[in-house]
Design an enzyme around this catalytic site. Structure first.
Site, PDB file in Angstrom:
ATOM      1  N   SER A  27      -5.015 -27.770 -28.878  1.00 50.70           N
ATOM      2  CA  SER A  27      -5.493 -27.014 -30.039  1.00 50.70           C
ATOM      3  C   SER A  27      -4.848 -27.490 -31.337  1.00 50.70           C
ATOM      4  O   SER A  27      -5.145 -26.957 -32.417  1.00 50.70           O
ATOM      5  CB  SER A  27      -5.204 -25.519 -29.845  1.00 50.70           C
ATOM      6  OG  SER A  27      -3.833 -25.317 -29.550  1.00 50.70           O
ATOM      7  N   ASN A 114       2.769 -17.303 -25.622  1.00 54.95           N
ATOM      8  CA  ASN A 114       1.788 -16.212 -25.664  1.00 54.95           C
ATOM      9  C   ASN A 114       2.115 -15.178 -26.743  1.00 54.95           C
ATOM     10  O   ASN A 114       1.229 -14.756 -27.496  1.00 54.95           O
ATOM     11  CB  ASN A 114       1.690 -15.527 -24.296  1.00 54.95           C
ATOM     12  CG  ASN A 114       1.160 -16.484 -23.242  1.00 54.95           C
ATOM     13  OD1 ASN A 114       0.725 -17.588 -23.570  1.00 54.95           O
ATOM     14  ND2 ASN A 114       1.208 -16.067 -21.984  1.00 54.95           N
ATOM     15  N   THR A 159     -37.707   0.634 -55.086  1.00 54.77           N
ATOM     16  CA  THR A 159     -37.694   0.928 -53.649  1.00 54.77           C
ATOM     17  C   THR A 159     -38.860   0.109 -53.104  1.00 54.77           C
ATOM     18  O   THR A 159     -39.866  -0.079 -53.794  1.00 54.77           O
ATOM     19  CB  THR A 159     -37.913   2.429 -53.347  1.00 54.77           C
ATOM     20  OG1 THR A 159     -39.176   2.811 -53.865  1.00 54.77           O
ATOM     21  CG2 THR A 159     -36.814   3.304 -53.954  1.00 54.77           C
ATOM     22  N   HIS A 160     -38.707  -0.411 -51.913  1.00 55.80           N
ATOM     23  CA  HIS A 160     -39.719  -1.301 -51.313  1.00 55.80           C
ATOM     24  C   HIS A 160     -40.013  -2.503 -52.219  1.00 55.80           C
ATOM     25  O   HIS A 160     -41.105  -3.048 -52.192  1.00 55.80           O
ATOM     26  CB  HIS A 160     -41.025  -0.554 -51.021  1.00 55.80           C
ATOM     27  CG  HIS A 160     -40.827   0.759 -50.338  1.00 55.80           C
ATOM     28  ND1 HIS A 160     -40.809   0.886 -48.968  1.00 55.80           N
ATOM     29  CD2 HIS A 160     -40.591   2.006 -50.837  1.00 55.80           C
ATOM     30  CE1 HIS A 160     -40.602   2.167 -48.657  1.00 55.80           C
ATOM     31  NE2 HIS A 160     -40.446   2.863 -49.769  1.00 55.80           N
ATOM     32  N   SER A 281     -32.830 -30.250 -59.215  1.00 58.68           N
ATOM     33  CA  SER A 281     -33.575 -30.870 -58.132  1.00 58.68           C
ATOM     34  C   SER A 281     -33.604 -32.372 -58.373  1.00 58.68           C
ATOM     35  O   SER A 281     -33.676 -32.821 -59.513  1.00 58.68           O
ATOM     36  CB  SER A 281     -34.999 -30.319 -58.111  1.00 58.68           C
ATOM     37  OG  SER A 281     -35.868 -31.225 -57.460  1.00 58.68           O
ATOM     38  N   LYS A 287     -36.262 -28.014 -62.637  1.00 61.70           N
ATOM     39  CA  LYS A 287     -35.648 -26.990 -61.796  1.00 61.70           C
ATOM     40  C   LYS A 287     -34.197 -26.678 -62.142  1.00 61.70           C
ATOM     41  O   LYS A 287     -33.403 -27.554 -62.446  1.00 61.70           O
ATOM     42  CB  LYS A 287     -35.700 -27.424 -60.318  1.00 61.70           C
ATOM     43  CG  LYS A 287     -37.094 -27.455 -59.726  1.00 61.70           C
ATOM     44  CD  LYS A 287     -37.676 -26.062 -59.519  1.00 61.70           C
ATOM     45  CE  LYS A 287     -36.972 -25.317 -58.437  1.00 61.70           C
ATOM     46  NZ  LYS A 287     -37.524 -25.495 -57.128  1.00 61.70           N
ATOM     47  N   ASN A 289     -31.705 -24.332 -59.924  1.00 62.24           N
ATOM     48  CA  ASN A 289     -31.698 -23.526 -58.702  1.00 62.24           C
ATOM     49  C   ASN A 289     -30.439 -22.667 -58.582  1.00 62.24           C
ATOM     50  O   ASN A 289     -29.342 -23.133 -58.863  1.00 62.24           O
ATOM     51  CB  ASN A 289     -31.809 -24.443 -57.481  1.00 62.24           C
ATOM     52  CG  ASN A 289     -33.118 -25.204 -57.468  1.00 62.24           C
ATOM     53  OD1 ASN A 289     -34.149 -24.695 -57.900  1.00 62.24           O
ATOM     54  ND2 ASN A 289     -33.074 -26.440 -56.989  1.00 62.24           N
ATOM     55  N   GLU A 294     -27.632 -18.506 -53.168  1.00 61.11           N
ATOM     56  CA  GLU A 294     -28.345 -18.897 -51.947  1.00 61.11           C
ATOM     57  C   GLU A 294     -27.366 -19.295 -50.843  1.00 61.11           C
ATOM     58  O   GLU A 294     -27.527 -18.935 -49.682  1.00 61.11           O
ATOM     59  CB  GLU A 294     -29.288 -20.075 -52.228  1.00 61.11           C
ATOM     60  CG  GLU A 294     -30.531 -19.686 -52.999  1.00 61.11           C
ATOM     61  CD  GLU A 294     -31.363 -20.916 -53.357  1.00 61.11           C
ATOM     62  OE1 GLU A 294     -31.910 -21.543 -52.442  1.00 61.11           O
ATOM     63  OE2 GLU A 294     -31.433 -21.253 -54.545  1.00 61.11           O
ATOM     64  N   TYR A 321      -2.654 -12.565 -21.092  1.00 57.19           N
ATOM     65  CA  TYR A 321      -3.121 -13.734 -21.837  1.00 57.19           C
ATOM     66  C   TYR A 321      -3.991 -14.636 -20.982  1.00 57.19           C
ATOM     67  O   TYR A 321      -3.711 -14.868 -19.811  1.00 57.19           O
ATOM     68  CB  TYR A 321      -1.936 -14.560 -22.367  1.00 57.19           C
ATOM     69  CG  TYR A 321      -2.393 -15.833 -23.053  1.00 57.19           C
ATOM     70  CD1 TYR A 321      -2.759 -15.825 -24.402  1.00 57.19           C
ATOM     71  CD2 TYR A 321      -2.514 -17.035 -22.355  1.00 57.19           C
ATOM     72  CE1 TYR A 321      -3.216 -16.967 -25.026  1.00 57.19           C
ATOM     73  CE2 TYR A 321      -2.975 -18.184 -22.972  1.00 57.19           C
ATOM     74  CZ  TYR A 321      -3.329 -18.146 -24.313  1.00 57.19           C
ATOM     75  OH  TYR A 321      -3.797 -19.276 -24.923  1.00 57.19           O
ATOM     76  N   GLN A 326      -7.480 -19.182 -27.003  1.00 56.12           N
ATOM     77  CA  GLN A 326      -7.304 -20.310 -27.923  1.00 56.12           C
ATOM     78  C   GLN A 326      -8.567 -20.497 -28.772  1.00 56.12           C
ATOM     79  O   GLN A 326      -8.509 -21.042 -29.866  1.00 56.12           O
ATOM     80  CB  GLN A 326      -6.998 -21.573 -27.109  1.00 56.12           C
ATOM     81  CG  GLN A 326      -6.702 -22.791 -27.950  1.00 56.12           C
ATOM     82  CD  GLN A 326      -6.049 -23.886 -27.137  1.00 56.12           C
ATOM     83  OE1 GLN A 326      -4.897 -23.770 -26.740  1.00 56.12           O
ATOM     84  NE2 GLN A 326      -6.788 -24.943 -26.856  1.00 56.12           N
ATOM     85  N   LYS A 329      -9.341 -19.181 -32.757  1.00 55.60           N
ATOM     86  CA  LYS A 329      -8.839 -19.694 -34.033  1.00 55.60           C
ATOM     87  C   LYS A 329      -9.902 -20.288 -34.931  1.00 55.60           C
ATOM     88  O   LYS A 329      -9.960 -19.974 -36.131  1.00 55.60           O
ATOM     89  CB  LYS A 329      -7.733 -20.717 -33.779  1.00 55.60           C
ATOM     90  CG  LYS A 329      -6.464 -20.014 -33.387  1.00 55.60           C
ATOM     91  CD  LYS A 329      -5.414 -20.909 -32.830  1.00 55.60           C
ATOM     92  CE  LYS A 329      -4.524 -20.083 -31.948  1.00 55.60           C
ATOM     93  NZ  LYS A 329      -5.230 -19.536 -30.749  1.00 55.60           N
TER      94      LYS A 329
HETATM   95  N1  ARG Z   1      -2.534 -22.869 -27.973  1.00 58.94           N
HETATM   96  C1  ARG Z   1      -2.458 -21.639 -27.262  1.00 58.94           C
HETATM   97  C2  ARG Z   1      -3.430 -20.621 -27.868  1.00 58.94           C
HETATM   98  O1  ARG Z   1      -3.902 -20.853 -28.922  1.00 58.94           O
HETATM   99  C3  ARG Z   1      -1.075 -21.100 -27.343  1.00 58.94           C
HETATM  100  C4  ARG Z   1      -0.714 -20.215 -26.200  1.00 58.94           C
HETATM  101  C5  ARG Z   1      -0.725 -21.011 -24.960  1.00 58.94           C
HETATM  102  N2  ARG Z   1      -0.189 -20.307 -23.857  1.00 58.94           N
HETATM  103  C6  ARG Z   1      -0.343 -20.723 -22.603  1.00 58.94           C
HETATM  104  N3  ARG Z   1       0.179 -20.026 -21.680  1.00 58.94           N
HETATM  105  N4  ARG Z   1      -1.001 -21.813 -22.327  1.00 58.94           N
HETATM  106  O2  ARG Z   1      -3.735 -19.602 -27.296  1.00 58.94           O
END
Ligand code: ARG
Length: 460
Positions: A27, A114, A159-160, A281, A287, A289, A294, A321, A326, A329
């Site tokens: 990650s 964790n 309205t509408h 444009s 134009k 825009n 938007e 956990y 993961q 994120k």
């Molecule tokens: N990169 C992991 C996450 O975002 C960190 C925690 C990992 N824990 C584990 N027991 N593998 O959740």
């Protein structure tokens, strides 16, 4: 194949991680954005360990020195991130040990990734919620300034999407202010649940070391340590809640955007959006825009998608956990970026919106928007509302057939429809008469709009 001896958890493995699996499970490409919070959490954890006699003062000093150096290196772009070290936590810890030796290896005492990742995420989110609150407030201030400036600028209310009754542009701006006020309250409320500390939950069951979680929480500015270790490491409801709050902010901005797109069109022509918030444009030279509204309208859909994605991410997970988490994120980071970007664009743009008072007035005048005022007038003169409704319907028909607005129909013609009509009827048929008669708390009368702006400034 890489050699697992470099991995903090390599001990029990007899075979190296598959090269693809290594990248697949890592990650670090996205969670490195948490580095500052990871280091902040480590500092507090180390201080707590030293205070509880689990680390010596020398060890603490060298850990703090190492972390400071790492933070500087990351900020200077001189830190070497390694996919083999999986995530931000192990990258920083490995580098710490490289820099300071034995003491670095002790930092993880009584801690797990964790509780570490859940803590990082909460610190990060607390910070970003505070930034979002500030941007929301800036946008609300801009709306109040517009409302004050245009407390008596008349426009049609719809309205509408059909002209309904005249309102003031100021009143309309205050409607958006109220939406955002609730959004800000929701975010503040969410912040209270975000600001609870998982550290000390360790992997899931707590730790056998005599730690002081209240002290760590105090150092990190958390309101309290989480009550239950299993819950602390496993739930991401605070992420979901934030994304739900963000979805509502963006739903509001999306509706506001839709109005701006309509209003900026040649067909409505109610507002001028400054050139710096629009683009042209490549083929049609004429134009201009309304790209910013938007895009905001479009981006709101992405965040609503993240909300359902996160709910699906959570719903199948047993305690505690799981690696599934993961996946929280990227949607969270994208939500934060999208929210802050949209708020910034709006807070910058709203002060520069120029309403076109003449056009809005013309639209209000040509839409029989004072028909309800005429009905109310008849009721005040003793006509039952249902009968008044019928009489005014006929007056509107007459206006449509002869190409006139209600105020242009002569007194005798109106009296032919109802003998209750008197000479003073024209006072209620004007747009000004209509808006200023809605003179109660929450109404569109200019005096009420001014008072509402005053109250709103206090509530900000
Ligand atoms: N990169 C992991 C996450 O975002 C960190 C925690 C990992 N824990 C584990 N027991 N593998 O959740």
């Amino acid at each position: 194949m890489t050699d697992n001896s470099s991995k903090p958890w390599g001990g029990r493995f007899s075979e190296s991680t598959d090269a693809f699996v290594e990248t697949f499970t890592a990650s670090v490409a996205f969670d490195r954005r948490l580095y500052r919070y990871d280091i902040e959490g480590s500092r507090a954890h180390a201080r707590m360990l030293a205070r509880c006699g689990i680390l010596s003062e020398d060890e603490l000093a060298s850990i703090l020195g190492g972390l400071e150096r790492i933070e500087k290196d990351i900020e200077a772009g001189e830190f070497e991130w390694s996919v083999a070290l999986e995530d931000v936590h192990m990258n920083i810890e490995a580098r710490l040990t490289e820099l300071i030796g034995e003491a670095g290896k002790k930092l993880h005492t009584g801690r797990s990734r964790n509780d570490q990742v859940a803590t990082d995420l909460r610190l990060y989110l607390r910070d970003r919620i505070e930034a979002s609150l500030a941007e929301l407030k800036r946008l609300q201030e801009a709306l109040l300034d517009q409302a004050e400036r245009h407390s008596d600028t008349i426009m049609p209310g719809f309205t509408h999407l059909q002209v309904a009754m005249p309102v003031t542009f100021g009143h309309h701006m205050l409607a958006w202010f109220e939406n955002l006020q609730r959004d800000r309250e929701r975010l503040r409320d969410c912040l209270g649940r975000v600001n609870v500390m998982p550290l000390g939950a360790a992997a899931l069951a707590g730790t056998s070391f005599p730690i002081d979680r209240h002290y760590t929480a105090e150092l990190l500015g958390f309101d309290a340590p989480a009550e239950n270790s299993l819950d602390a490491v496993s739930d991401r409801d605070f992420v979901i809640e934030f994304v739900a709050c963000a979805s509502l902010v963006l739903t509001h901005l999306s509706r506001f955007s839709e109005e701006l797109v309509l209003w900026a069109s040649a067909q409505f022509d109610f507002v001028d959006l400054p050139d710096r918030f629009c683009t042209g444009s490549s083929i049609m030279p004429q134009k201009k825009n309304p790209d910013v509204p938007e895009l905001v309208r479009g981006k709101s859909g992405r965040v609503a998608g993240h909300l359902s994605g996160l709910l699906m991410l959570m719903k199948g997970q047993p305690l505690a956990y799981n690696k599934d988490n993961q996946e929280d994120k990227e949607p969270l980071f994208d939500t934060v970026d999208t929210l802050l970007g949209c708020l910034r664009a709006f807070a910058d743009m709203v002060p520069a919106i120029q309403p076109k008072a003449d056009n809005m007035r013309r639209a209000a005048a040509s839409g029989y928007s004072t028909a309800t005022d005429l009905a109310d007038y008849l009721v005040r003169r003793g006509v039952a509302f249902r009968d008044a409704h019928e009489i005014v319907g006929r007056a509107v028909r007459l206006g449509i057939d002869s190409g006139r607005d209600l105020a242009e129909i002569g007194l005798e013609e109106l009296q032919a429809l109802s003998p209750a009509v008197g000479e003073d009827v024209y006072e209620v048929l004007t747009l000004e008469g209509s808006v200023s008669s809605r003179d109660h708390f929450g109404g569109t009368a200019p005096a009420q709009v001014k008072a509402a702006v005053e109250r709103a400034r206090q509530r900000l």
